[in-house]
Scaffold this motif. Structure first.
Motif, PDB file in Angstrom:
ATOM      1  N   LYS A 193       0.770  -1.162   0.010  1.00 40.22           N
ATOM      2  CA  LYS A 193      -0.060   0.139   0.032  1.00 40.22           C
ATOM      3  C   LYS A 193       0.722   1.157  -0.107  1.00 40.22           C
ATOM      4  O   LYS A 193       0.296   2.290  -0.636  1.00 40.22           O
ATOM      5  CB  LYS A 193      -0.902  -0.044   1.187  1.00 40.22           C
ATOM      6  CG  LYS A 193      -2.265  -1.027   1.116  1.00 40.22           C
ATOM      7  CD  LYS A 193      -2.788  -0.985   2.504  1.00 40.22           C
ATOM      8  CE  LYS A 193      -3.756  -2.189   2.676  1.00 40.22           C
ATOM      9  NZ  LYS A 193      -4.319  -2.296   3.872  1.00 40.22           N
ATOM     10  N   GLY A 194       2.008   1.516   0.735  1.00 44.09           N
ATOM     11  CA  GLY A 194       2.878   2.371   0.882  1.00 44.09           C
ATOM     12  C   GLY A 194       3.670   2.764  -0.688  1.00 44.09           C
ATOM     13  O   GLY A 194       4.152   3.830  -0.776  1.00 44.09           O
ATOM     14  N   ILE A 201      -0.132  12.445  -3.317  1.00 43.34           N
ATOM     15  CA  ILE A 201      -0.917  11.894  -4.575  1.00 43.34           C
ATOM     16  C   ILE A 201      -2.460  11.826  -4.192  1.00 43.34           C
ATOM     17  O   ILE A 201      -3.050  12.376  -5.171  1.00 43.34           O
ATOM     18  CB  ILE A 201      -0.620  10.324  -4.336  1.00 43.34           C
ATOM     19  CG1 ILE A 201       0.719   9.924  -4.642  1.00 43.34           C
ATOM     20  CG2 ILE A 201      -1.671   9.410  -5.277  1.00 43.34           C
ATOM     21  CD1 ILE A 201       1.101   8.685  -4.291  1.00 43.34           C
ATOM     22  N   ASP A 202      -2.894  11.920  -3.124  1.00 39.72           N
ATOM     23  CA  ASP A 202      -4.190  12.245  -2.589  1.00 39.72           C
ATOM     24  C   ASP A 202      -4.693  13.504  -2.896  1.00 39.72           C
ATOM     25  O   ASP A 202      -5.923  13.766  -3.596  1.00 39.72           O
ATOM     26  CB  ASP A 202      -4.515  11.761  -1.173  1.00 39.72           C
ATOM     27  CG  ASP A 202      -4.299  10.450  -0.959  1.00 39.72           C
ATOM     28  OD1 ASP A 202      -4.387   9.606  -1.615  1.00 39.72           O
ATOM     29  OD2 ASP A 202      -4.268  10.119   0.392  1.00 39.72           O
ATOM     30  N   GLY A 203      -3.724  14.285  -2.646  1.00 37.97           N
ATOM     31  CA  GLY A 203      -4.168  15.924  -2.818  1.00 37.97           C
ATOM     32  C   GLY A 203      -4.274  16.242  -4.672  1.00 37.97           C
ATOM     33  O   GLY A 203      -5.294  16.871  -5.009  1.00 37.97           O
ATOM     34  N   VAL A 205      -5.091  14.123  -6.925  1.00 40.48           N
ATOM     35  CA  VAL A 205      -6.427  13.278  -7.332  1.00 40.48           C
ATOM     36  C   VAL A 205      -7.718  14.230  -6.927  1.00 40.48           C
ATOM     37  O   VAL A 205      -8.612  14.456  -7.541  1.00 40.48           O
ATOM     38  CB  VAL A 205      -6.305  11.911  -6.808  1.00 40.48           C
ATOM     39  CG1 VAL A 205      -7.829  11.410  -7.384  1.00 40.48           C
ATOM     40  CG2 VAL A 205      -5.425  11.284  -7.340  1.00 40.48           C
ATOM     41  N   GLU A 206      -7.645  14.799  -5.673  1.00 36.46           N
ATOM     42  CA  GLU A 206      -8.833  15.547  -5.229  1.00 36.46           C
ATOM     43  C   GLU A 206      -8.930  16.794  -5.831  1.00 36.46           C
ATOM     44  O   GLU A 206      -9.993  17.359  -6.244  1.00 36.46           O
ATOM     45  CB  GLU A 206      -8.588  15.872  -3.534  1.00 36.46           C
ATOM     46  CG  GLU A 206      -8.901  14.653  -2.648  1.00 36.46           C
ATOM     47  CD  GLU A 206      -8.462  14.592  -1.337  1.00 36.46           C
ATOM     48  OE1 GLU A 206      -7.977  15.750  -0.935  1.00 36.46           O
ATOM     49  OE2 GLU A 206      -8.423  13.573  -0.557  1.00 36.46           O
ATOM     50  N   ASP A 207      -7.651  17.272  -6.141  1.00 35.37           N
ATOM     51  CA  ASP A 207      -7.656  18.792  -7.042  1.00 35.37           C
ATOM     52  C   ASP A 207      -8.263  18.621  -8.252  1.00 35.37           C
ATOM     53  O   ASP A 207      -9.140  19.551  -8.733  1.00 35.37           O
ATOM     54  CB  ASP A 207      -6.257  19.322  -6.987  1.00 35.37           C
ATOM     55  CG  ASP A 207      -5.713  20.159  -5.612  1.00 35.37           C
ATOM     56  OD1 ASP A 207      -6.682  20.144  -4.667  1.00 35.37           O
ATOM     57  OD2 ASP A 207      -4.671  20.245  -5.652  1.00 35.37           O
ATOM     58  N   PHE A 208      -7.978  17.539  -8.936  1.00 31.37           N
ATOM     59  CA  PHE A 208      -8.679  17.074 -10.220  1.00 31.37           C
ATOM     60  C   PHE A 208     -10.066  17.320 -10.228  1.00 31.37           C
ATOM     61  O   PHE A 208     -10.790  17.692 -11.227  1.00 31.37           O
ATOM     62  CB  PHE A 208      -8.217  15.871 -10.888  1.00 31.37           C
ATOM     63  CG  PHE A 208      -6.553  15.942 -11.278  1.00 31.37           C
ATOM     64  CD1 PHE A 208      -5.875  16.957 -11.750  1.00 31.37           C
ATOM     65  CD2 PHE A 208      -5.618  15.043 -11.165  1.00 31.37           C
ATOM     66  CE1 PHE A 208      -4.727  16.778 -12.254  1.00 31.37           C
ATOM     67  CE2 PHE A 208      -4.496  14.917 -11.458  1.00 31.37           C
ATOM     68  CZ  PHE A 208      -3.832  15.809 -12.126  1.00 31.37           C
TER      69      PHE A 208
END
Ligand code: G3P
Length: 225
Positions: A193-194, A201-203, A205-208
């Protein structure tokens, strides 16, 4: 490079198998002990979750030659095709590896800490050798280098055997072996998972999604009016 889950946690195996490009599961007696369940039930459940086409590695537990052979037969009967029997890379294990090869049962020489130990397992007839990267590093040696040396020996000697590198503490150790062209690694669920988990990465995808929503009012292409 094939990627295996070094775990017997059914929920983790189910999750990773659904979302990640996983080639199978590896276990050892210590991993099975953590489940506190009958190991036969755990192994059958793992087989059911990963399907027949992925590979499961299961270790023979007996310390003597006859016991190793009997364990190997029992493991193959329990789990069917695409099963590999792990055999400790010790003298009695080399004998068992050679005998099982004659029967057509694929083996993995496990508990490998030195390059020449890996050489012996491969020469005996193992289909895989499993060096323990982080355990070697914990002893003060270079685990990555040991794996590279085993790979070099397999290539130079032409053995029909692949490295299955095991025992990782972090992604960097896995990355170095991937860059070297190692054929297989097995990692805990958390290490896998790491590979693709951090706030950046999360940021991104959320921004898109929020940018698209600001433009259109919806959060998917198919929701466009
Ligand atoms: O099967 C060998 C491998 O699982 C060892 O890993 O994390 O116990 O050093 P670890």
């Amino acid at each position: 490079m094939k990627l295996f889950i070094d775990d017997a946690d059914i929920d983790a195996i189910r999750y990773l198998t659904e979302y990640y490009p996983i080639d199978g599961v590896t276990t050892n007696p210590s991993i099975l002990a953590k489940t506190k369940r009958d190991p036969r039930e755990t192994l059958k459940q793992i087989r059911s979750v990963i399907g027949e086409e992925r590979t499961i590695f299961v270790q023979a537990v007996a310390a003597d030659y006859e016991g190793m052979i009997n364990d190997a037969h029992m493991i193959m009967d329990l789990l069917g095709k695409n099963t590999v029997v792990k055999i400790p890379s010790v003298p009695v294990g080399f004998k068992a590896i050679a005998a099982l090869k004659k029967e057509g049962i694929p083996t993995c020489g496990t508990a490998v800490y030195t390059a020449m130990q890996g050489y012996l397992a491969a020469k005996a007839g193992a289909s895989y050798v499993a060096p323990y990267v982080n355990r070697i590093e914990n002893m003060g040696y270079d685990g990555i280098q040991v794996v590279r040396e085993i790979q070099d020996i397999l290539d130079a000697c032409g053995y029909d055997c692949q490295v299955l590198a095991a025992s990782f503490k972090n992604s960097r150790q896995v990355k170095e072996l991937a860059a070297y062209g190692i054929d297989n690694v097995t990692c805990s669920a958390d290490i896998i998972k790491g590979f693709a988990k951090n706030a950046a990465i999360d940021g991104a995808v959320e921004d898109f999604i929020s940018d698209f929503q600001a433009l259109t009012g919806v959060t998917s292409m198919t929701d466009l009016k």
